[in-house]
Design an enzyme around this catalytic site. Structure first.
Site, PDB file in Angstrom:
ATOM      1  CG  ASN A  30      34.292  54.744  48.939  1.00 18.94           C
ATOM      2  OD1 ASN A  30      33.451  55.490  49.442  1.00 18.94           O
ATOM      3  ND2 ASN A  30      35.587  54.949  49.084  1.00 18.94           N
ATOM      4  CD  GLU A  32      38.534  52.461  51.562  1.00 18.49           C
ATOM      5  OE1 GLU A  32      39.093  52.494  52.667  1.00 18.49           O
ATOM      6  OE2 GLU A  32      38.803  53.242  50.622  1.00 18.49           O
ATOM      7  CB  CYS A  41      34.031  51.512  43.115  1.00 13.29           C
ATOM      8  SG  CYS A  41      35.799  51.290  42.895  1.00 13.29           S
ATOM      9  CD  GLU A  43      32.368  55.092  40.670  1.00  7.50           C
ATOM     10  OE1 GLU A  43      32.578  54.420  41.713  1.00  7.50           O
ATOM     11  OE2 GLU A  43      33.189  55.877  40.192  1.00  7.50           O
ATOM     12  CB  CYS A  74      38.388  52.925  39.016  1.00  3.20           C
ATOM     13  SG  CYS A  74      37.319  51.518  39.350  1.00  3.20           S
ATOM     14  CB  CYS A  77      33.529  51.779  38.121  1.00  2.00           C
ATOM     15  SG  CYS A  77      33.615  51.298  39.854  1.00  2.00           S
TER      16      CYS A  77
HETATM   17  N1  THU Z   1      36.714  54.386  44.457  1.00  2.00           N
HETATM   18  C1  THU Z   1      35.410  54.462  44.071  1.00  2.00           C
HETATM   19  O1  THU Z   1      34.503  54.317  44.903  1.00  2.00           O
HETATM   20  N2  THU Z   1      35.138  54.679  42.766  1.00  2.00           N
HETATM   21  C2  THU Z   1      36.077  54.848  41.785  1.00  2.00           C
HETATM   22  O2  THU Z   1      35.742  54.924  40.609  1.00  2.00           O
HETATM   23  C3  THU Z   1      37.489  54.944  42.165  1.00  2.00           C
HETATM   24  C4  THU Z   1      37.831  54.545  43.537  1.00  2.00           C
HETATM   25  C5  THU Z   1      37.040  54.136  45.869  1.00  2.00           C
HETATM   26  C6  THU Z   1      37.661  52.794  46.135  1.00  2.00           C
HETATM   27  C7  THU Z   1      38.415  53.080  47.404  1.00  2.00           C
HETATM   28  O3  THU Z   1      37.535  52.901  48.495  1.00  2.00           O
HETATM   29  C8  THU Z   1      38.800  54.546  47.309  1.00  2.00           C
HETATM   30  O4  THU Z   1      37.944  55.099  46.321  1.00  2.00           O
HETATM   31  C9  THU Z   1      40.248  54.797  46.937  1.00  2.00           C
HETATM   32  O5  THU Z   1      40.595  54.123  45.799  1.00  2.00           O
END
Ligand code: THU
Length: 121
Positions: A30, A32, A41, A43, A74, A77
């Site tokens: 991920n 940010e 994300c 994925e 999520c 994704c």
């Molecule tokens: N996140 C992912 O990388 N994948 C997911 O399927 C759910 C959330 C990350 C996004 C963000 O950087 C952190 O997790 C918190 O939501």
């Protein structure tokens, strides 16, 4: 991938790897951003790396997080992966534990390209 996650805001590290039908593996973490909505994300990062390398068919995705809990992908994704491989397996890992499910199970009745076709076209 967990160690490469850039998650200073949530402190929640996610790593993902996709295996392509041709047997290649692409990983992502991920990423940010101070403008929180721009976060990518793990994925989707992994899928984008694969697509950029010419791969569009996926057998499975493996997801790990820094929490030690099995963490499903999520909704965004799920939809993103479904674009390429609606039947792919989804594997969540936490330490020595893992859980296997499928995208079909996680995203039933989803929107897809077939619904974009207009009458008369
Ligand atoms: N996140 C992912 O990388 N994948 C997911 O399927 C759910 C959330 C990350 C996004 C963000 O950087 C952190 O997790 C918190 O939501």
């Amino acid at each position: 991938m967990l160690s490469r996650a850039y998650s200073p805001y949530s402190k929640f590290r996610v790593g993902a790897a996709v295996e392509t039908r041709s047997g290649r593996i692409f990983a992502g973490c991920n990423v940010e951003n101070a403008s929180l909505g721009l976060t990518i994300c793990a994925e989707r990062a992994a899928v984008c790396a694969a697509v950029a390398a010419g791969e569009r068919e996926f057998l499975r995705v493996v997801i790990v997080t820094s929490t030690g809990r099995l963490t499903p992908p999520c909704g965004a994704c799920r939809q993103f992966m479904k674009e390429f491989s609606p039947k792919m397996a989804v594997i969540m890992m936490a330490g020595r534990r893992s859980k296997r499910t499928s995208l079909e199970t996680l995203l039933p009745g989803s929107f897809g390209s077939g619904l974009l076709v207009q009458r008369g076209e």
